[in-house]
Write a protein that holds these residues in place. Structure first.
Motif, PDB file in Angstrom:
ATOM      1  N   PRO A 169      41.731  43.591  42.433  1.00 28.15           N
ATOM      2  CA  PRO A 169      42.540  44.835  42.296  1.00 28.15           C
ATOM      3  C   PRO A 169      43.442  44.858  43.952  1.00 28.15           C
ATOM      4  CG  PRO A 169      41.415  46.286  41.976  1.00 28.15           C
ATOM      5  CD  PRO A 169      40.706  45.308  42.139  1.00 28.15           C
ATOM      6  N   VAL A 170      44.208  44.163  44.650  1.00 25.22           N
ATOM      7  CA  VAL A 170      44.504  44.358  46.037  1.00 25.22           C
ATOM      8  C   VAL A 170      46.454  44.959  46.039  1.00 25.22           C
ATOM      9  CG1 VAL A 170      44.978  42.883  48.160  1.00 25.22           C
ATOM     10  CG2 VAL A 170      43.116  42.070  45.889  1.00 25.22           C
ATOM     11  N   TYR A 171      45.789  45.833  47.302  1.00 24.24           N
ATOM     12  CA  TYR A 171      47.531  46.812  47.245  1.00 24.24           C
ATOM     13  C   TYR A 171      47.154  47.204  49.473  1.00 24.24           C
ATOM     14  CZ  TYR A 171      51.254  49.382  48.949  1.00 24.24           C
ATOM     15  OH  TYR A 171      51.733  50.215  49.260  1.00 24.24           O
ATOM     16  N   ASN A 172      47.424  46.112  49.933  1.00 20.89           N
ATOM     17  CA  ASN A 172      47.597  46.205  51.470  1.00 20.89           C
ATOM     18  C   ASN A 172      46.351  46.578  52.059  1.00 20.89           C
ATOM     19  OD1 ASN A 172      50.901  46.624  51.007  1.00 20.89           O
ATOM     20  ND2 ASN A 172      50.359  48.478  51.851  1.00 20.89           N
ATOM     21  N   VAL A 202      42.625  37.296  41.092  1.00 22.92           N
ATOM     22  CA  VAL A 202      43.368  38.340  41.996  1.00 22.92           C
ATOM     23  C   VAL A 202      43.932  39.621  41.815  1.00 22.92           C
ATOM     24  CG1 VAL A 202      44.079  38.888  44.588  1.00 22.92           C
ATOM     25  CG2 VAL A 202      41.831  37.291  43.957  1.00 22.92           C
ATOM     26  N   VAL A 203      44.209  40.035  41.476  1.00 23.97           N
ATOM     27  CA  VAL A 203      45.358  40.722  41.427  1.00 23.97           C
ATOM     28  C   VAL A 203      46.021  41.592  42.938  1.00 23.97           C
ATOM     29  CG1 VAL A 203      47.319  42.338  40.025  1.00 23.97           C
ATOM     30  CG2 VAL A 203      45.520  40.979  38.597  1.00 23.97           C
ATOM     31  N   ASP A 204      47.196  41.082  42.926  1.00 24.04           N
ATOM     32  CA  ASP A 204      48.124  41.870  44.277  1.00 24.04           C
ATOM     33  C   ASP A 204      48.696  42.998  43.511  1.00 24.04           C
ATOM     34  OD1 ASP A 204      50.253  42.426  46.002  1.00 24.04           O
ATOM     35  OD2 ASP A 204      48.623  40.993  47.301  1.00 24.04           O
ATOM     36  N   ASP A 205      48.660  43.997  43.900  1.00 18.35           N
ATOM     37  CA  ASP A 205      49.941  45.100  43.503  1.00 18.35           C
ATOM     38  C   ASP A 205      50.468  45.663  43.988  1.00 18.35           C
ATOM     39  OD1 ASP A 205      50.139  46.204  41.847  1.00 18.35           O
ATOM     40  OD2 ASP A 205      49.071  48.902  42.658  1.00 18.35           O
ATOM     41  N   GLY A 206      51.572  44.318  45.097  1.00 15.41           N
ATOM     42  CA  GLY A 206      52.905  44.530  45.361  1.00 15.41           C
ATOM     43  C   GLY A 206      52.373  44.489  47.498  1.00 15.41           C
ATOM     44  N   GLY A 237      49.519  50.779  41.268  1.00 12.53           N
ATOM     45  CA  GLY A 237      48.411  51.260  40.908  1.00 12.53           C
ATOM     46  C   GLY A 237      47.007  50.385  41.077  1.00 12.53           C
ATOM     47  N   LYS A 238      46.618  50.947  40.824  1.00 12.30           N
ATOM     48  CA  LYS A 238      44.861  49.777  40.236  1.00 12.30           C
ATOM     49  C   LYS A 238      44.840  49.852  38.918  1.00 12.30           C
ATOM     50  CE  LYS A 238      39.968  50.619  41.122  1.00 12.30           C
ATOM     51  NZ  LYS A 238      38.315  51.078  41.661  1.00 12.30           N
ATOM     52  N   GLY A 239      44.745  51.364  38.300  1.00  8.92           N
ATOM     53  CA  GLY A 239      44.901  50.517  37.378  1.00  8.92           C
ATOM     54  C   GLY A 239      45.825  49.502  36.272  1.00  8.92           C
ATOM     55  N   SER A 240      47.124  49.614  36.787  1.00  8.20           N
ATOM     56  CA  SER A 240      48.237  48.712  36.269  1.00  8.20           C
ATOM     57  C   SER A 240      47.474  47.238  36.537  1.00  8.20           C
ATOM     58  CB  SER A 240      49.239  48.906  36.702  1.00  8.20           C
ATOM     59  OG  SER A 240      49.321  48.578  38.077  1.00  8.20           O
ATOM     60  N   ALA A 241      46.818  46.907  38.201  1.00  3.80           N
ATOM     61  CA  ALA A 241      46.243  45.543  38.283  1.00  3.80           C
ATOM     62  C   ALA A 241      45.113  45.407  37.358  1.00  3.80           C
ATOM     63  CB  ALA A 241      46.141  45.899  39.939  1.00  3.80           C
ATOM     64  N   ILE A 242      44.428  46.138  37.435  1.00  2.75           N
ATOM     65  CA  ILE A 242      42.976  45.864  36.488  1.00  2.75           C
ATOM     66  C   ILE A 242      44.228  45.278  35.115  1.00  2.75           C
ATOM     67  CG2 ILE A 242      41.571  46.952  35.613  1.00  2.75           C
ATOM     68  CD1 ILE A 242      40.535  46.117  38.543  1.00  2.75           C
ATOM     69  N   ARG A 243      44.420  46.132  34.491  1.00  2.70           N
ATOM     70  CA  ARG A 243      45.269  45.829  33.638  1.00  2.70           C
ATOM     71  C   ARG A 243      45.869  44.551  33.018  1.00  2.70           C
ATOM     72  NH1 ARG A 243      46.586  48.375  28.565  1.00  2.70           N
ATOM     73  NH2 ARG A 243      47.815  47.912  27.383  1.00  2.70           N
ATOM     74  N   LYS A 244      46.416  43.355  34.231  1.00  2.00           N
ATOM     75  CA  LYS A 244      46.933  42.981  33.937  1.00  2.00           C
ATOM     76  C   LYS A 244      46.092  41.332  34.259  1.00  2.00           C
ATOM     77  CE  LYS A 244      49.849  39.775  33.922  1.00  2.00           C
ATOM     78  NZ  LYS A 244      50.635  39.754  32.876  1.00  2.00           N
ATOM     79  N   GLY A 245      44.799  42.120  35.093  1.00  2.00           N
ATOM     80  CA  GLY A 245      43.646  40.951  35.264  1.00  2.00           C
ATOM     81  C   GLY A 245      43.022  41.106  34.628  1.00  2.00           C
ATOM     82  N   ARG A 273      45.412  52.763  29.501  1.00  2.00           N
ATOM     83  CA  ARG A 273      47.112  53.001  30.087  1.00  2.00           C
ATOM     84  C   ARG A 273      46.789  53.531  31.618  1.00  2.00           C
ATOM     85  NH1 ARG A 273      50.973  50.014  27.469  1.00  2.00           N
ATOM     86  NH2 ARG A 273      49.180  49.429  25.643  1.00  2.00           N
ATOM     87  N   SER A 274      46.236  54.140  32.018  1.00  2.00           N
ATOM     88  CA  SER A 274      45.673  55.370  33.401  1.00  2.00           C
ATOM     89  C   SER A 274      46.588  54.212  34.121  1.00  2.00           C
ATOM     90  CB  SER A 274      44.912  55.998  33.539  1.00  2.00           C
ATOM     91  OG  SER A 274      44.514  56.727  32.832  1.00  2.00           O
TER      92      SER A 274
END
Length: 233
Positions: free
Chosen positions: A8-11, A36-40, A68-76, A170-171
């Protein structure tokens, strides 16, 4: 066996290049893919992805907004094609070179879920409050589920992809660490622990975890303990 490494990646413009390079340089004993999931990201991080456009081991997904990290991991995890997955942050607090050590007990048939347990030493940039909070949350999990684990909040959690998906985490934020552990323990699975190194960064360097995440983790663990056991796929 194939391993999906979820990043997960954010800035993280300052560290992403090194993080991806170090992952790809590791001599893994199995086939791997880096998801790699870039979270905006808005700091220029997204300009870096073209460097790996031709590497078949790297897959990049761009989230439209920060969730958020949880949503990025969920997508990954949705995109992962590996039999197992592991989370690996892009901030270089964890060493990708140590991932094969977590694979070893799985390949030997000794474990299904493996956690990388951190040591907290004075040479790192974390505060006493941070270490105390981590120990409090981990102790709460041990008391609630009558077990013993050493480091609930570790990023290095290695588990079967099918198992992770069945947990239906879901977090959206950092609470996903407590939710994963609570659900694994509720399913009757005790993680196998492998010691790893840890190089914490300071708040000024981009550390995002706060005391609020610790409070959320305690609430999530209590919630999970009160629910019915989870059937393991």
């Amino acid at each position: 066996m194939k391993l999906s490494i979820l990043m997960p990646v954010y800035n993280e413009v300052a560290t992403l290049g090194s993080a991806v390079g170090r992952v790809l340089a590791v001599d893994f004993p199995v086939d791997v893919e880096l998801v790699v999931v870039d979270d905006g990201s808005t700091d220029g991080t997204r300009e870096l992805y073209r460097a790996w456009a031709g590497d078949p081991r790297v897959r990049v997904h761009l989230q439209p907004v920060n969730g958020g990290k949880g949503s990025a991991i969920r997508k990954g995890a949705e995109l992962a094609t590996g039999d197992y997955l592991i989370m690996c942050d892009a901030d270089l607090e964890y060493a990708p070179e140590e991932i094969p050590a977590l694979l070893a007990p799985v390949l030997a048939g000794d474990a299904t879920v493996v956690y990388g347990t951190r040591t907290f030493g004075s040479h790192n940039a974390f505060s006493y409050v941070y270490v105390l909070g981590n120990r409090l949350v981990t102790t709460a999990a041990n008391v609630l589920f009558n077990c013993y684990i050493s480091d609930l909040e570790t990023c290095f959690k290695l588990l079967p992809t099918a198992l992770y998906r069945s947990l239906d985490v879901r977090s959206a934020g950092f609470g996903m660490e407590a939710e994963i552990t609570g659900k694994i323990l509720r399913a009757g699975i005790r993680p196998y622990e492998v010691p790893i190194s840890y190089k914490a960064r300071s708040r000024e360097a981009g550390k995002k975890l706060t005391w609020r995440d610790g409070v959320e983790a305690l609430w999530i663990l209590t919630r999970e303990r009160r629910r019915r056991p989870i059937p393991v796929p």
